[in-house]
Design a protein around this motif. Structure first.
Motif, PDB file in Angstrom:
ATOM      1  N   SER A  27       0.836  -1.226   0.000  1.00  0.00           N
ATOM      2  CA  SER A  27       0.000   0.000   0.000  1.00  0.00           C
ATOM      3  C   SER A  27       0.863   1.265   0.000  1.00  0.00           C
ATOM      4  O   SER A  27       0.713   2.132   0.863  1.00  0.00           O
ATOM      5  N   THR A  86       2.003   4.853  -1.122  1.00  0.00           N
ATOM      6  CA  THR A  86       1.456   6.062  -1.768  1.00  0.00           C
ATOM      7  C   THR A  86       2.534   7.154  -1.744  1.00  0.00           C
ATOM      8  O   THR A  86       3.582   6.980  -1.102  1.00  0.00           O
ATOM      9  N   ASN A  87       2.210   8.276  -2.389  1.00  0.00           N
ATOM     10  CA  ASN A  87       3.215   9.349  -2.401  1.00  0.00           C
ATOM     11  C   ASN A  87       3.326  10.088  -1.062  1.00  0.00           C
ATOM     12  O   ASN A  87       4.063  11.053  -0.942  1.00  0.00           O
ATOM     13  N   ASN A  88       2.622   9.590  -0.046  1.00  0.00           N
ATOM     14  CA  ASN A  88       2.814  10.113   1.314  1.00  0.00           C
ATOM     15  C   ASN A  88       3.786   9.263   2.113  1.00  0.00           C
ATOM     16  O   ASN A  88       3.967   9.483   3.309  1.00  0.00           O
ATOM     17  N   HIS A 101       5.711   4.891  -6.947  1.00  0.00           N
ATOM     18  CA  HIS A 101       4.577   5.066  -6.028  1.00  0.00           C
ATOM     19  C   HIS A 101       4.917   5.870  -4.772  1.00  0.00           C
ATOM     20  O   HIS A 101       4.048   6.514  -4.208  1.00  0.00           O
TER      21      HIS A 101
END
Ligand code: SAM
Length: 277
Positions: free
Chosen positions: A31, A33-35, A55
């Motif tokens: 999972s 994400t760009n965070n 990603h």
């Protein structure tokens, strides 16, 4: 790799992932994400690395083999969110070398196709760190994954299962055939996602004693746990003392280690510690 004159080094656990489908599944299971700040152990020739960088917010890869560094730098030249650190992960100060540089993130995730010869030391290095990751999505030898994810009563259940269950919620993602790697490893592989618990599964008065006790309980796993602990713990503790505690916990005196849940180990540890330490 031919262009760089590089050959896989067996002693460094170099089995490179070739299968894009597997790579995509690993990244999706993690999972990312760009965070996210992601740490990859052993980027190798960069196949998983590229997909992770697509990603992640930032990706830091730690690679021990200096011959792979120019190759990985070329493969990753299009990504400005990527950093390579040439180092042994077992000697790398994660906080000092990585986390202190990326202070915009409050946590990080580990993703790796691990070098199998040091799977447990690498995972323990992250888990015992004062700054553990939020999750680790990692490929390892199938048998080791089975031990990490086993519950009480399974034949694979052992000290590794108790320790990983103490720190993490462990989920099997998939098995991976040797055909997906170059060169083909001698063993099958499994990807696990290990979500690190904010608080450990159980309350333990003395962690060092708990880990010692678990190891000693499984040291002679065919014997009664009272015998195994009495014989191997290294303290002068009579087996009858352990049997009385087990019965008081509602368990038969002749219980074997593979029947004890993490909770039962915690209770036994807390009670025994009061007597022997
Ligand atoms: N990630 C690549 C892939 O999936 O194709 C390579 C995975 S390969 C199984 C393991 C990688 O870990 C190799 O690149 C190896 O050089 C690296 N490695 C081995 N021991 C290491 C260590 N102590 N610290 C950092 N990297 C290590």
């Amino acid at each position: 790799m031919n262009g760089y004159g590089i050959r896989p080094v067996k002693s460094l656990g170099q089995n490179f992932l070739l299968d894009n489908n597997i790579i995509e599944k690993i990244v999706s299971a993690a999972s990312i994400t760009n965070n996210d700040l992601v740490i990859e152990v052993g980027p190798g020739a960069g196949s998983l690395t590229k997909e992770l960088a697509r990603h992640a917010g930032n990706l830091v890869a730690v690679e021990i083999d200096k011959n792979l560094i120019p190759l990985i730098n070329d493969v990753m030249s299009g990504f400005d969110n990527f950093e390579i650190i040439h180092s042994d992960i077992l000697k790398t100060d994660i906080k000092d070398r990585i986390l202190d540089k990326y202070t915009q993130y409050t946590s990080y995730k580990v993703v790796a196709n691990l070098p199998y010869y040091i799977t447990t030391p690498i995972l323990m290095r992250f888990l015992e760190n004062s700054f553990p990751p939020s999750s680790m999505t990692v490929m390892m030898q199938k048998e080791v994954a089975a031990r990490m994810s086993a519950g009480p009563g399974c034949k694979e259940y052992g000290s590794l299962s108790v320790v990983s269950g103490y720190y993490c919620r462990v989920k099997k993602i998939m098995d991976v055939s040797p055909n997906c790697f170059y060169p083909k490893p001698d063993v099958s592989s499994t990807v696990l996602r290990m979500d690190v618990r904010d608080n450990p599964e159980v309350v333990i008065d003395n962690e060092a004693f708990f880990f010692k006790l678990v190891k000693s309980a499984f040291a002679q796993r065919r014997k009664k746990v009272s015998n195994s602990i009495s014989n191997t713990l290294g303290y002068d503790v009579q087996k009858t003392v352990i049997e009385v505690i087990l019965e008081d916990m509602g368990m038969p005196a002749d219980t074997r280690a593979e029947r004890l849940s993490i909770n039962a180990f915690a209770e036994l540890s807390n009670r025994l510690k009061g007597i022997v330490v």
